[in-house]
Design a protein around this motif. Structure first.
Motif, PDB file in Angstrom:
ATOM      1  N   GLU A 330       7.600  36.331  57.809  1.00 26.58           N
ATOM      2  CA  GLU A 330       6.617  36.093  58.871  1.00 26.58           C
ATOM      3  C   GLU A 330       7.171  36.538  60.232  1.00 26.58           C
ATOM      4  N   ALA A 331       8.523  36.519  60.347  1.00 26.23           N
ATOM      5  CA  ALA A 331       9.149  36.983  61.597  1.00 26.23           C
ATOM      6  C   ALA A 331       9.440  38.486  61.542  1.00 26.23           C
ATOM      7  N   GLY A 332       9.003  39.142  60.469  1.00 28.02           N
ATOM      8  CA  GLY A 332       9.156  40.600  60.372  1.00 28.02           C
ATOM      9  C   GLY A 332      10.520  41.047  59.889  1.00 28.02           C
ATOM     10  N   GLU A 333      11.285  40.119  59.275  1.00 25.49           N
ATOM     11  CA  GLU A 333      12.627  40.480  58.778  1.00 25.49           C
ATOM     12  C   GLU A 333      12.621  40.584  57.265  1.00 25.49           C
ATOM     13  N   LEU A 334      13.503  41.443  56.727  1.00 22.81           N
ATOM     14  CA  LEU A 334      13.668  41.461  55.264  1.00 22.81           C
ATOM     15  C   LEU A 334      14.488  40.227  54.858  1.00 22.81           C
ATOM     16  N   PRO A 335      14.171  39.619  53.701  1.00 20.97           N
ATOM     17  CA  PRO A 335      14.787  38.329  53.346  1.00 20.97           C
ATOM     18  C   PRO A 335      16.054  38.426  52.490  1.00 20.97           C
ATOM     19  N   VAL A 336      16.787  39.554  52.611  1.00 20.46           N
ATOM     20  CA  VAL A 336      17.989  39.716  51.778  1.00 20.46           C
ATOM     21  C   VAL A 336      19.028  38.690  52.199  1.00 20.46           C
ATOM     22  N   ASN A 337      19.646  38.071  51.222  1.00 20.76           N
ATOM     23  CA  ASN A 337      20.590  36.996  51.500  1.00 20.76           C
ATOM     24  C   ASN A 337      22.025  37.373  51.168  1.00 20.76           C
ATOM     25  N   ARG A 338      22.203  38.082  50.059  1.00 23.89           N
ATOM     26  CA  ARG A 338      23.575  38.460  49.682  1.00 23.89           C
ATOM     27  C   ARG A 338      23.563  39.739  48.865  1.00 23.89           C
ATOM     28  N   GLY A 339      24.733  40.363  48.792  1.00 29.45           N
ATOM     29  CA  GLY A 339      24.816  41.618  48.058  1.00 29.45           C
ATOM     30  C   GLY A 339      26.171  41.759  47.403  1.00 29.45           C
ATOM     31  N   TYR A 340      26.308  42.815  46.635  1.00 32.76           N
ATOM     32  CA  TYR A 340      27.571  43.052  45.946  1.00 32.76           C
ATOM     33  C   TYR A 340      27.748  44.552  45.783  1.00 32.76           C
ATOM     34  N   HIS A 341      28.931  45.041  46.129  1.00 31.44           N
ATOM     35  CA  HIS A 341      29.200  46.462  45.932  1.00 31.44           C
ATOM     36  C   HIS A 341      30.115  46.593  44.719  1.00 31.44           C
ATOM     37  N   LEU A 342      29.582  47.200  43.655  1.00 32.24           N
ATOM     38  CA  LEU A 342      30.363  47.308  42.418  1.00 32.24           C
ATOM     39  C   LEU A 342      31.513  48.300  42.594  1.00 32.24           C
ATOM     40  N   THR A 343      32.700  47.925  42.161  1.00 28.45           N
ATOM     41  CA  THR A 343      33.811  48.876  42.164  1.00 28.45           C
ATOM     42  C   THR A 343      33.598  49.837  40.994  1.00 28.45           C
ATOM     43  N   GLY A 344      34.407  50.892  40.952  1.00 24.05           N
ATOM     44  CA  GLY A 344      34.302  51.852  39.843  1.00 24.05           C
ATOM     45  C   GLY A 344      34.503  51.141  38.506  1.00 24.05           C
ATOM     46  N   LEU A 345      35.494  50.244  38.462  1.00 26.53           N
ATOM     47  CA  LEU A 345      35.794  49.543  37.214  1.00 26.53           C
ATOM     48  C   LEU A 345      34.609  48.649  36.802  1.00 26.53           C
ATOM     49  N   GLU A 346      34.034  47.964  37.782  1.00 31.65           N
ATOM     50  CA  GLU A 346      32.880  47.104  37.463  1.00 31.65           C
ATOM     51  C   GLU A 346      31.680  47.929  36.982  1.00 31.65           C
ATOM     52  N   GLN A 347      31.560  49.140  37.530  1.00 32.07           N
ATOM     53  CA  GLN A 347      30.459  50.000  37.051  1.00 32.07           C
ATOM     54  C   GLN A 347      30.676  50.375  35.588  1.00 32.07           C
ATOM     55  N   MET A 348      31.947  50.589  35.217  1.00 28.56           N
ATOM     56  CA  MET A 348      32.247  50.904  33.808  1.00 28.56           C
ATOM     57  C   MET A 348      31.901  49.701  32.930  1.00 28.56           C
ATOM     58  N   ILE A 349      32.311  48.508  33.379  1.00 36.80           N
ATOM     59  CA  ILE A 349      32.074  47.291  32.587  1.00 36.80           C
ATOM     60  C   ILE A 349      30.572  47.087  32.408  1.00 36.80           C
ATOM     61  N   ARG A 350      29.849  47.255  33.511  1.00 40.69           N
ATOM     62  CA  ARG A 350      28.384  47.081  33.471  1.00 40.69           C
ATOM     63  C   ARG A 350      27.738  48.092  32.515  1.00 40.69           C
ATOM     64  N   THR A 351      28.260  49.331  32.551  1.00 41.03           N
ATOM     65  CA  THR A 351      27.712  50.372  31.666  1.00 41.03           C
ATOM     66  C   THR A 351      27.910  49.978  30.196  1.00 41.03           C
ATOM     67  N   VAL A 352      29.072  49.427  29.885  1.00 40.51           N
ATOM     68  CA  VAL A 352      29.335  49.033  28.493  1.00 40.51           C
ATOM     69  C   VAL A 352      28.454  47.831  28.109  1.00 40.51           C
ATOM     70  N   LEU A 353      28.442  46.799  28.969  1.00 38.10           N
ATOM     71  CA  LEU A 353      27.691  45.574  28.637  1.00 38.10           C
ATOM     72  C   LEU A 353      26.195  45.861  28.497  1.00 38.10           C
ATOM     73  N   LEU A 354      25.623  46.558  29.490  1.00 43.93           N
ATOM     74  CA  LEU A 354      24.180  46.792  29.462  1.00 43.93           C
ATOM     75  C   LEU A 354      23.831  47.871  28.432  1.00 43.93           C
ATOM     76  N   GLY A 355      24.748  48.838  28.281  1.00 41.23           N
ATOM     77  CA  GLY A 355      24.510  49.909  27.294  1.00 41.23           C
ATOM     78  C   GLY A 355      24.427  49.340  25.889  1.00 41.23           C
ATOM     79  N   MET A 356      25.317  48.419  25.549  1.00 41.03           N
ATOM     80  CA  MET A 356      25.309  47.872  24.185  1.00 41.03           C
ATOM     81  C   MET A 356      24.059  47.032  23.938  1.00 41.03           C
ATOM     82  N   LYS A 357      23.479  46.463  25.000  1.00 41.66           N
ATOM     83  CA  LYS A 357      22.221  45.731  24.818  1.00 41.66           C
ATOM     84  C   LYS A 357      21.154  46.687  24.272  1.00 41.66           C
TER      85      LYS A 357
END
Ligand SMILES: C[S@@+](CC[C@H](N)C(=O)[O-])C[C@H]1O[C@@H](n2cnc3c(N)ncnc32)[C@H](O)[C@@H]1O
Ligand code: SF4
Length: 424
Positions: A330-357
Protein backbone atom coordinates in the motif's frame (compact mmCIF):
# COMPACT_ATOMS: atom_id res chain seq x y z
CA UNK A 1 48.32 -39.88 -7.52
CA UNK A 2 48.21 -36.10 -7.16
CA UNK A 3 49.09 -34.23 -10.39
CA UNK A 4 52.08 -31.90 -10.21
CA UNK A 5 51.15 -28.22 -10.59
CA UNK A 6 52.82 -26.37 -13.47
CA UNK A 7 53.29 -22.65 -12.77
CA UNK A 8 53.99 -20.07 -15.53
CA UNK A 9 57.58 -18.83 -15.85
CA UNK A 10 58.18 -15.37 -14.33
CA UNK A 11 57.37 -12.67 -16.90
CA UNK A 12 55.61 -9.30 -17.18
CA UNK A 13 54.13 -10.45 -20.48
CA UNK A 14 50.69 -11.99 -20.84
CA UNK A 15 48.12 -9.35 -19.73
CA UNK A 16 44.88 -11.07 -18.78
CA UNK A 17 42.07 -9.41 -20.75
CA UNK A 18 39.36 -11.69 -19.45
CA UNK A 19 38.77 -15.12 -18.03
CA UNK A 20 37.99 -17.48 -19.65
CA UNK A 21 39.55 -16.16 -22.89
CA UNK A 22 37.14 -14.92 -25.58
CA UNK A 23 38.02 -17.76 -27.94
CA UNK A 24 36.06 -20.09 -25.63
CA UNK A 25 32.87 -18.00 -25.76
CA UNK A 26 29.94 -19.28 -27.82
CA UNK A 27 26.88 -17.76 -29.50
CA UNK A 28 24.58 -20.40 -27.93
CA UNK A 29 25.67 -19.32 -24.45
CA UNK A 30 24.68 -15.72 -25.27
CA UNK A 31 21.13 -16.75 -26.16
CA UNK A 32 20.41 -17.81 -22.61
CA UNK A 33 21.16 -14.35 -21.20
CA UNK A 34 19.52 -12.23 -23.86
CA UNK A 35 16.18 -10.65 -22.91
CA UNK A 36 13.24 -12.88 -23.53
CA UNK A 37 14.17 -15.80 -21.30
CA UNK A 38 10.86 -17.35 -20.17
CA UNK A 39 9.74 -17.08 -16.57
CA UNK A 40 7.45 -18.99 -14.24
CA UNK A 41 5.01 -17.21 -11.99
CA UNK A 42 3.79 -18.26 -8.55
CA UNK A 43 0.92 -16.56 -6.72
CA UNK A 44 0.46 -17.46 -3.06
CA UNK A 45 -2.90 -17.47 -1.29
CA UNK A 46 -2.12 -18.56 2.30
CA UNK A 47 -5.77 -18.86 3.41
CA UNK A 48 -8.07 -21.84 3.88
CA UNK A 49 -11.67 -22.50 4.83
CA UNK A 50 -10.53 -24.77 7.65
CA UNK A 51 -7.35 -25.90 9.32
CA UNK A 52 -6.66 -29.56 8.49
CA UNK A 53 -5.33 -31.63 11.35
CA UNK A 54 -2.21 -32.90 9.53
CA UNK A 55 -1.30 -29.74 7.61
CA UNK A 56 2.01 -28.05 8.31
CA UNK A 57 1.56 -25.14 5.94
CA UNK A 58 1.42 -21.66 7.37
CA UNK A 59 -2.15 -20.81 6.45
CA UNK A 60 -4.84 -18.69 8.04
CA UNK A 61 -8.50 -19.75 8.23
CA UNK A 62 -9.58 -16.10 8.74
CA UNK A 63 -11.87 -17.05 11.62
CA UNK A 64 -13.56 -14.08 13.26
CA UNK A 65 -12.77 -11.53 10.57
CA UNK A 66 -14.65 -10.20 7.57
CA UNK A 67 -13.25 -12.65 5.03
CA UNK A 68 -14.43 -10.87 1.88
CA UNK A 69 -13.08 -7.51 3.01
CA UNK A 70 -9.73 -8.96 4.09
CA UNK A 71 -9.28 -10.95 0.89
CA UNK A 72 -10.21 -7.92 -1.21
CA UNK A 73 -7.37 -6.03 0.41
CA UNK A 74 -5.00 -8.97 -0.06
CA UNK A 75 -5.89 -9.24 -3.76
CA UNK A 76 -5.35 -5.47 -4.14
CA UNK A 77 -1.88 -5.96 -2.67
CA UNK A 78 -1.15 -8.89 -4.99
CA UNK A 79 -2.19 -6.85 -8.03
CA UNK A 80 0.03 -4.00 -6.91
CA UNK A 81 2.96 -6.36 -6.38
CA UNK A 82 2.55 -7.83 -9.87
CA UNK A 83 2.40 -4.36 -11.38
CA UNK A 84 5.48 -3.06 -9.49
CA UNK A 85 7.55 -6.18 -10.18
CA UNK A 86 6.66 -6.17 -13.87
CA UNK A 87 7.92 -2.56 -14.14
CA UNK A 88 11.06 -3.08 -12.10
CA UNK A 89 12.18 -6.28 -13.86
CA UNK A 90 10.89 -5.40 -17.37
CA UNK A 91 8.79 -8.52 -17.38
CA UNK A 92 6.95 -7.54 -20.57
CA UNK A 93 10.11 -8.75 -22.36
CA UNK A 94 9.92 -12.23 -20.88
CA UNK A 95 7.25 -14.72 -21.92
CA UNK A 96 5.45 -16.53 -19.14
CA UNK A 97 5.92 -20.28 -19.42
CA UNK A 98 3.71 -21.25 -16.50
CA UNK A 99 1.54 -19.77 -13.76
CA UNK A 100 0.77 -21.49 -10.47
CA UNK A 101 -1.79 -20.32 -7.91
CA UNK A 102 -0.88 -22.17 -4.72
CA UNK A 103 -1.75 -22.02 -1.06
CA UNK A 104 -3.43 -22.54 1.22
CA UNK A 105 -6.47 -22.68 -0.98
CA UNK A 106 -6.57 -20.21 -3.90
CA UNK A 107 -10.19 -21.12 -4.62
CA UNK A 108 -11.16 -19.54 -1.29
CA UNK A 109 -11.14 -16.29 -3.33
CA UNK A 110 -14.47 -15.18 -4.79
CA UNK A 111 -14.94 -15.24 -8.54
CA UNK A 112 -14.53 -11.44 -8.64
CA UNK A 113 -11.26 -11.60 -6.75
CA UNK A 114 -9.89 -14.39 -8.95
CA UNK A 115 -10.92 -12.51 -12.07
CA UNK A 116 -9.18 -9.34 -10.91
CA UNK A 117 -5.97 -11.28 -10.31
CA UNK A 118 -6.16 -12.99 -13.70
CA UNK A 119 -6.72 -9.65 -15.47
CA UNK A 120 -3.73 -8.08 -13.70
CA UNK A 121 -1.45 -10.94 -14.74
CA UNK A 122 -2.56 -10.76 -18.35
CA UNK A 123 -2.26 -6.98 -18.41
CA UNK A 124 1.20 -6.60 -16.84
CA UNK A 125 3.04 -9.76 -17.83
CA UNK A 126 3.87 -11.24 -21.20
CA UNK A 127 1.22 -13.96 -21.05
CA UNK A 128 0.18 -15.78 -24.18
CA UNK A 129 -0.95 -19.35 -23.52
CA UNK A 130 1.00 -20.69 -20.56
CA UNK A 131 0.27 -23.71 -18.44
CA UNK A 132 -1.98 -22.19 -15.75
CA UNK A 133 -2.55 -24.25 -12.59
CA UNK A 134 -4.81 -23.49 -9.66
CA UNK A 135 -4.84 -25.49 -6.41
CA UNK A 136 -8.34 -26.09 -5.09
CA UNK A 137 -9.98 -27.74 -2.14
CA UNK A 138 -12.85 -29.79 -3.63
CA UNK A 139 -15.68 -28.09 -1.67
CA UNK A 140 -14.56 -24.69 -2.94
CA UNK A 141 -14.73 -25.62 -6.61
CA UNK A 142 -18.28 -24.68 -7.60
CA UNK A 143 -19.44 -24.83 -11.25
CA UNK A 144 -19.57 -21.01 -11.25
CA UNK A 145 -15.97 -20.72 -10.07
CA UNK A 146 -14.84 -23.36 -12.56
CA UNK A 147 -16.49 -21.42 -15.41
CA UNK A 148 -14.62 -18.31 -14.30
CA UNK A 149 -11.32 -20.20 -14.09
CA UNK A 150 -11.89 -21.45 -17.61
CA UNK A 151 -12.48 -17.88 -18.76
CA UNK A 152 -9.17 -16.93 -17.10
CA UNK A 153 -7.44 -19.64 -19.25
CA UNK A 154 -6.73 -21.91 -16.28
CA UNK A 155 -5.94 -25.31 -17.81
CA UNK A 156 -4.81 -27.37 -14.83
CA UNK A 157 -6.61 -27.89 -11.51
CA UNK A 158 -4.89 -29.56 -8.58
CA UNK A 159 -7.40 -30.86 -6.05
CA UNK A 160 -6.39 -31.65 -2.49
CA UNK A 161 -8.33 -34.87 -2.03
CA UNK A 162 -6.04 -36.67 0.46
CA UNK A 163 -8.35 -39.69 0.88
CA UNK A 164 -11.59 -41.00 -0.58
CA UNK A 165 -12.65 -42.48 2.76
CA UNK A 166 -15.07 -40.28 4.70
CA UNK A 167 -14.10 -41.59 8.15
CA UNK A 168 -10.43 -40.74 7.47
CA UNK A 169 -11.26 -37.27 6.15
CA UNK A 170 -13.32 -36.61 9.24
CA UNK A 171 -10.30 -37.17 11.52
CA UNK A 172 -8.44 -34.72 9.27
CA UNK A 173 -11.00 -32.01 10.04
CA UNK A 174 -11.72 -31.52 6.34
CA UNK A 175 -15.06 -30.37 4.99
CA UNK A 176 -14.79 -32.73 2.00
CA UNK A 177 -15.99 -36.26 1.59
CA UNK A 178 -15.76 -38.82 -1.20
CA UNK A 179 -18.87 -37.57 -2.98
CA UNK A 180 -17.75 -33.92 -2.93
CA UNK A 181 -14.25 -34.83 -4.10
CA UNK A 182 -15.55 -36.88 -7.05
CA UNK A 183 -17.94 -34.09 -7.95
CA UNK A 184 -15.05 -31.59 -7.95
CA UNK A 185 -13.04 -33.86 -10.28
CA UNK A 186 -16.04 -33.89 -12.66
CA UNK A 187 -16.44 -30.10 -12.47
CA UNK A 188 -12.74 -29.57 -13.19
CA UNK A 189 -12.74 -32.06 -16.06
CA UNK A 190 -15.85 -30.55 -17.59
CA UNK A 191 -14.06 -27.19 -17.83
CA UNK A 192 -11.48 -29.00 -19.99
CA UNK A 193 -8.67 -28.76 -17.43
CA UNK A 194 -6.06 -31.40 -16.73
CA UNK A 195 -6.87 -32.64 -13.23
CA UNK A 196 -4.35 -33.60 -10.60
CA UNK A 197 -5.41 -35.02 -7.27
CA UNK A 198 -3.22 -34.97 -4.19
CA UNK A 199 -3.40 -37.99 -1.88
CA UNK A 200 -1.72 -38.34 1.49
CA UNK A 201 -0.13 -41.60 2.44
CA UNK A 202 0.14 -42.25 6.17
CA UNK A 203 -3.00 -40.55 7.48
CA UNK A 204 -4.47 -41.43 10.88
CA UNK A 205 -6.58 -44.62 10.89
CA UNK A 206 -5.41 -45.58 7.39
CA UNK A 207 -5.26 -49.35 6.81
CA UNK A 208 -4.36 -51.41 3.76
CA UNK A 209 -7.98 -51.77 2.64
CA UNK A 210 -8.93 -48.11 3.07
CA UNK A 211 -5.78 -47.09 1.16
CA UNK A 212 -6.54 -49.59 -1.62
CA UNK A 213 -10.04 -48.07 -1.87
CA UNK A 214 -8.56 -44.56 -2.19
CA UNK A 215 -6.14 -45.62 -4.94
CA UNK A 216 -8.93 -47.40 -6.79
CA UNK A 217 -11.21 -44.34 -6.62
CA UNK A 218 -8.38 -42.02 -7.66
CA UNK A 219 -7.74 -44.11 -10.78
CA UNK A 220 -11.41 -44.46 -11.69
CA UNK A 221 -12.13 -40.75 -11.10
CA UNK A 222 -10.66 -39.90 -14.49
CA UNK A 223 -8.01 -37.53 -13.07
CA UNK A 224 -5.09 -37.39 -15.49
CA UNK A 225 -2.54 -36.99 -12.71
CA UNK A 226 -2.23 -38.41 -9.19
CA UNK A 227 0.24 -37.08 -6.65
CA UNK A 228 1.04 -38.97 -3.47
CA UNK A 229 2.66 -37.08 -0.64
CA UNK A 230 3.96 -38.96 2.34
CA UNK A 231 2.33 -37.42 5.40
CA UNK A 232 5.05 -35.73 7.46
CA UNK A 233 4.28 -35.11 11.10
CA UNK A 234 5.00 -31.59 12.33
CA UNK A 235 4.79 -30.19 15.83
CA UNK A 236 2.52 -27.31 14.76
CA UNK A 237 -0.35 -29.65 13.80
CA UNK A 238 -3.43 -31.01 15.58
CA UNK A 239 -2.30 -34.48 14.52
CA UNK A 240 0.82 -34.03 16.62
CA UNK A 241 -1.19 -33.03 19.69
CA UNK A 242 -3.74 -35.83 19.20
CA UNK A 243 -0.98 -38.39 18.80
CA UNK A 244 0.64 -37.33 22.05
CA UNK A 245 -2.73 -37.66 23.80
CA UNK A 246 -3.13 -41.07 22.13
CA UNK A 247 -6.33 -39.95 20.42
CA UNK A 248 -5.15 -41.05 16.97
CA UNK A 249 -2.87 -43.72 15.59
CA UNK A 250 -0.63 -43.28 12.58
CA UNK A 251 0.52 -46.12 10.31
CA UNK A 252 4.12 -47.08 11.02
CA UNK A 253 6.89 -46.72 8.42
CA UNK A 254 6.55 -50.32 7.16
CA UNK A 255 2.81 -49.91 6.70
CA UNK A 256 3.27 -46.63 4.91
CA UNK A 257 5.87 -48.20 2.63
CA UNK A 258 3.45 -51.00 1.80
CA UNK A 259 0.77 -48.40 0.91
CA UNK A 260 3.16 -46.78 -1.56
CA UNK A 261 4.16 -50.17 -2.97
CA UNK A 262 0.50 -50.97 -3.53
CA UNK A 263 -0.03 -47.61 -5.27
CA UNK A 264 2.96 -48.22 -7.57
CA UNK A 265 1.57 -51.66 -8.53
CA UNK A 266 -1.85 -50.25 -9.33
CA UNK A 267 -0.46 -47.27 -11.24
CA UNK A 268 1.73 -49.56 -13.32
CA UNK A 269 -1.29 -51.74 -14.21
CA UNK A 270 -3.30 -48.65 -15.19
CA UNK A 271 -0.43 -47.08 -17.20
CA UNK A 272 -0.04 -44.17 -14.84
CA UNK A 273 3.65 -43.40 -15.17
CA UNK A 274 5.81 -41.16 -12.97
CA UNK A 275 7.42 -37.97 -14.25
CA UNK A 276 8.70 -37.15 -10.75
CA UNK A 277 8.93 -39.51 -7.81
CA UNK A 278 5.54 -38.63 -6.39
CA UNK A 279 3.34 -37.76 -9.39
CA UNK A 280 1.94 -40.32 -11.80
CA UNK A 281 0.11 -39.42 -15.00
CA UNK A 282 -2.01 -41.20 -17.60
CA UNK A 283 0.45 -42.79 -20.05
CA UNK A 284 3.19 -40.50 -18.73
CA UNK A 285 1.63 -37.45 -20.44
CA UNK A 286 0.48 -34.25 -18.66
CA UNK A 287 3.87 -33.51 -17.14
CA UNK A 288 3.61 -30.46 -14.88
CA UNK A 289 5.60 -27.70 -16.59
CA UNK A 290 5.66 -25.33 -13.61
CA UNK A 291 7.28 -27.77 -11.17
CA UNK A 292 9.72 -29.26 -13.64
CA UNK A 293 10.81 -25.86 -14.96
CA UNK A 294 11.40 -24.47 -11.47
CA UNK A 295 13.28 -27.59 -10.36
CA UNK A 296 15.44 -27.35 -13.45
CA UNK A 297 16.52 -23.95 -12.12
CA UNK A 298 14.54 -21.60 -14.38
CA UNK A 299 13.46 -18.24 -13.03
CA UNK A 300 10.34 -18.00 -10.92
CA UNK A 301 8.76 -14.72 -9.83
CA UNK A 302 6.67 -15.24 -6.71
CA UNK A 303 3.88 -13.00 -5.44
CA UNK A 304 2.05 -13.02 -2.11
CA UNK A 305 2.82 -13.12 1.61
CA UNK A 306 5.62 -15.64 2.37
CA UNK A 307 5.96 -16.53 -1.33
CA UNK A 308 9.49 -17.40 -2.41
CA UNK A 309 11.04 -17.00 -5.81
CA UNK A 310 14.23 -17.83 -7.63
CA UNK A 311 16.20 -15.66 -10.07
CA UNK A 312 19.32 -17.43 -11.31
CA UNK A 313 21.43 -18.19 -8.26
CA UNK A 314 19.43 -15.85 -6.02
CA UNK A 315 16.49 -16.92 -3.90
CA UNK A 316 14.17 -14.47 -2.20
CA UNK A 317 11.13 -14.54 0.07
CA UNK A 318 8.41 -12.03 0.84
CA UNK A 319 7.47 -11.16 4.39
CA UNK A 320 5.20 -13.83 5.87
CA UNK A 321 3.28 -11.33 7.96
CA UNK A 322 0.12 -10.70 5.92
CA UNK A 323 -0.54 -7.31 7.48
CA UNK A 324 3.03 -6.15 6.75
CA UNK A 325 2.79 -7.59 3.24
CA UNK A 326 -0.30 -5.53 2.49
CA UNK A 327 0.85 -2.31 4.14
CA UNK A 328 4.23 -2.35 2.39
CA UNK A 329 2.53 -2.67 -0.96
CA UNK A 330 0.00 0.00 0.00
CA UNK A 331 3.04 2.26 0.54
CA UNK A 332 4.31 1.34 -2.94
CA UNK A 333 7.18 -0.88 -1.75
CA UNK A 334 8.01 -4.44 -2.76
CA UNK A 335 7.50 -6.78 0.25
CA UNK A 336 10.73 -8.81 -0.04
CA UNK A 337 11.97 -9.78 3.39
CA UNK A 338 14.99 -12.01 2.92
CA UNK A 339 17.14 -13.59 0.27
CA UNK A 340 19.91 -16.06 -0.31
CA UNK A 341 22.74 -16.12 -2.81
CA UNK A 342 23.63 -19.71 -3.65
CA UNK A 343 27.34 -20.49 -3.82
CA UNK A 344 28.64 -22.63 -6.69
CA UNK A 345 28.70 -25.66 -4.40
CA UNK A 346 25.12 -25.05 -3.23
CA UNK A 347 24.02 -24.78 -6.86
CA UNK A 348 25.54 -28.22 -7.48
CA UNK A 349 23.77 -29.66 -4.42
CA UNK A 350 20.47 -28.12 -5.49
CA UNK A 351 20.91 -29.50 -9.02
CA UNK A 352 21.39 -33.02 -7.64
CA UNK A 353 18.55 -32.84 -5.08
CA UNK A 354 15.97 -31.27 -7.40
CA UNK A 355 17.20 -33.21 -10.44
CA UNK A 356 16.67 -36.57 -8.73
CA UNK A 357 13.11 -35.53 -7.85
CA UNK A 358 12.55 -35.47 -11.63
CA UNK A 359 13.69 -39.14 -11.79
CA UNK A 360 16.80 -38.66 -13.88
CA UNK A 361 19.88 -36.48 -13.64
CA UNK A 362 21.60 -35.49 -16.88
CA UNK A 363 25.34 -35.98 -16.27
CA UNK A 364 26.44 -34.11 -19.38
CA UNK A 365 24.36 -31.06 -18.45
CA UNK A 366 25.89 -31.14 -14.96
CA UNK A 367 29.40 -31.27 -16.41
CA UNK A 368 28.70 -28.45 -18.82
CA UNK A 369 27.17 -26.24 -16.16
CA UNK A 370 29.73 -26.78 -13.41
CA UNK A 371 32.80 -27.72 -15.45
CA UNK A 372 33.42 -30.95 -13.56
CA UNK A 373 31.82 -34.40 -13.84
CA UNK A 374 29.51 -35.36 -10.97
CA UNK A 375 31.19 -38.78 -11.08
CA UNK A 376 34.49 -37.14 -10.08
CA UNK A 377 32.88 -35.43 -7.09
CA UNK A 378 30.43 -38.09 -5.94
CA UNK A 379 31.72 -41.36 -7.48
CA UNK A 380 31.55 -43.32 -4.24
CA UNK A 381 27.96 -42.24 -3.52
CA UNK A 382 26.90 -43.11 -7.09
CA UNK A 383 28.43 -46.60 -6.78
CA UNK A 384 26.74 -47.13 -3.40
CA UNK A 385 23.30 -46.08 -4.66
CA UNK A 386 23.65 -48.19 -7.79
CA UNK A 387 24.89 -51.17 -5.79
CA UNK A 388 21.92 -50.94 -3.43
CA UNK A 389 19.47 -50.71 -6.32
CA UNK A 390 18.23 -47.12 -5.93
CA UNK A 391 19.52 -45.95 -9.31
CA UNK A 392 20.71 -47.23 -12.65
CA UNK A 393 23.56 -45.43 -14.34
CA UNK A 394 24.69 -44.86 -17.91
CA UNK A 395 27.39 -42.50 -19.08
CA UNK A 396 24.65 -39.90 -19.70
CA UNK A 397 22.34 -40.13 -16.69
CA UNK A 398 21.51 -41.38 -13.21
CA UNK A 399 17.96 -42.72 -13.12
CA UNK A 400 15.80 -43.69 -10.13
CA UNK A 401 14.67 -47.31 -10.02
CA UNK A 402 11.32 -48.32 -8.53
CA UNK A 403 13.10 -48.72 -5.19
CA UNK A 404 14.50 -45.19 -5.60
CA UNK A 405 11.00 -43.85 -6.32
CA UNK A 406 9.69 -45.58 -3.22
CA UNK A 407 12.28 -43.92 -0.98
CA UNK A 408 11.65 -40.41 -2.29
CA UNK A 409 14.38 -37.86 -1.57
CA UNK A 410 16.67 -40.42 0.08
CA UNK A 411 18.60 -41.06 -3.15
CA UNK A 412 19.14 -37.36 -3.87
CA UNK A 413 20.33 -36.83 -0.31
CA UNK A 414 22.84 -39.69 -0.50
CA UNK A 415 24.14 -38.61 -3.91
CA UNK A 416 24.63 -35.03 -2.71
CA UNK A 417 26.21 -36.06 0.61
CA UNK A 418 29.85 -35.75 -0.61
CA UNK A 419 29.09 -32.23 -1.88
CA UNK A 420 27.49 -31.27 1.42
CA UNK A 421 30.56 -32.63 3.19
CA UNK A 422 32.89 -30.53 0.97
CA UNK A 423 31.09 -27.38 2.08
CA UNK A 424 31.70 -28.06 5.78
C1 LIG B 1 -0.97 -26.46 -0.06
S1 LIG B 1 -1.99 -27.85 -0.12
C2 LIG B 1 -3.13 -27.31 -1.36
C3 LIG B 1 -4.40 -28.13 -1.45
C4 LIG B 1 -5.64 -27.56 -0.82
N1 LIG B 1 -5.37 -26.59 0.17
C5 LIG B 1 -6.38 -28.71 -0.18
O1 LIG B 1 -5.89 -29.21 0.82
O2 LIG B 1 -7.40 -29.11 -0.69
C6 LIG B 1 -1.01 -28.99 -1.05
C7 LIG B 1 -0.91 -30.37 -0.49
O3 LIG B 1 0.01 -30.42 0.58
C8 LIG B 1 -0.15 -31.70 1.17
N2 LIG B 1 0.16 -31.66 2.62
C9 LIG B 1 -0.46 -30.93 3.56
N3 LIG B 1 0.03 -31.25 4.79
C10 LIG B 1 0.98 -32.20 4.61
C11 LIG B 1 1.85 -32.94 5.48
N4 LIG B 1 1.80 -32.79 6.79
N5 LIG B 1 2.71 -33.83 4.94
C12 LIG B 1 2.77 -34.00 3.60
N6 LIG B 1 1.97 -33.34 2.73
C13 LIG B 1 1.08 -32.45 3.21
C14 LIG B 1 -1.61 -32.09 0.94
O4 LIG B 1 -1.66 -33.31 0.24
C15 LIG B 1 -2.14 -30.95 0.10
O5 LIG B 1 -3.06 -31.38 -0.87
S1 SF4 C 1 -4.29 -29.21 3.51
FE1 SF4 C 1 -4.96 -27.56 2.19
S2 SF4 C 1 -6.96 -26.92 3.02
FE2 SF4 C 1 -5.98 -28.11 4.58
S3 SF4 C 1 -4.99 -26.56 5.90
FE3 SF4 C 1 -3.45 -27.35 4.42
S4 SF4 C 1 -3.49 -25.94 2.72
FE4 SF4 C 1 -5.39 -25.61 3.93
Amino acid sequence: MKKELIFPTPSRKGFITNYPPYRQWKRTAAESILPGKPINVYVHIPFCIQRCAYCYYRTNDLKGIDRRKFLNRYVDALCREIELTAQKFHLQDRPVLSIYFGGGTPTILTSDQLERLGKTLFEHLNVDSPEFTVEAEPVTLTPKKAALLKKMHVNRISLGVQSFRDEILEICNRLDNEEKALKAVDIARSMGAVVNIDLLSGLAAEKGDSWAYTIDRALSSGAESITIYKMELYANTDYYKSLRRKKIELPDNDNELSFMNHALDEFEKADYLPWCFFTFTKNGNYKHTYISSVWEGNDCFAFGASAFGELGSRLYQNTNDEEKYMSRLEAGELPVNRGYHLTGLEQMIRTVLLGMKLLSLDLEKFRQRFGIPLETLCGEAIDKMEGEGYITTTKDALTLTRKGILYGDYTGRCLAAPLVEMGK
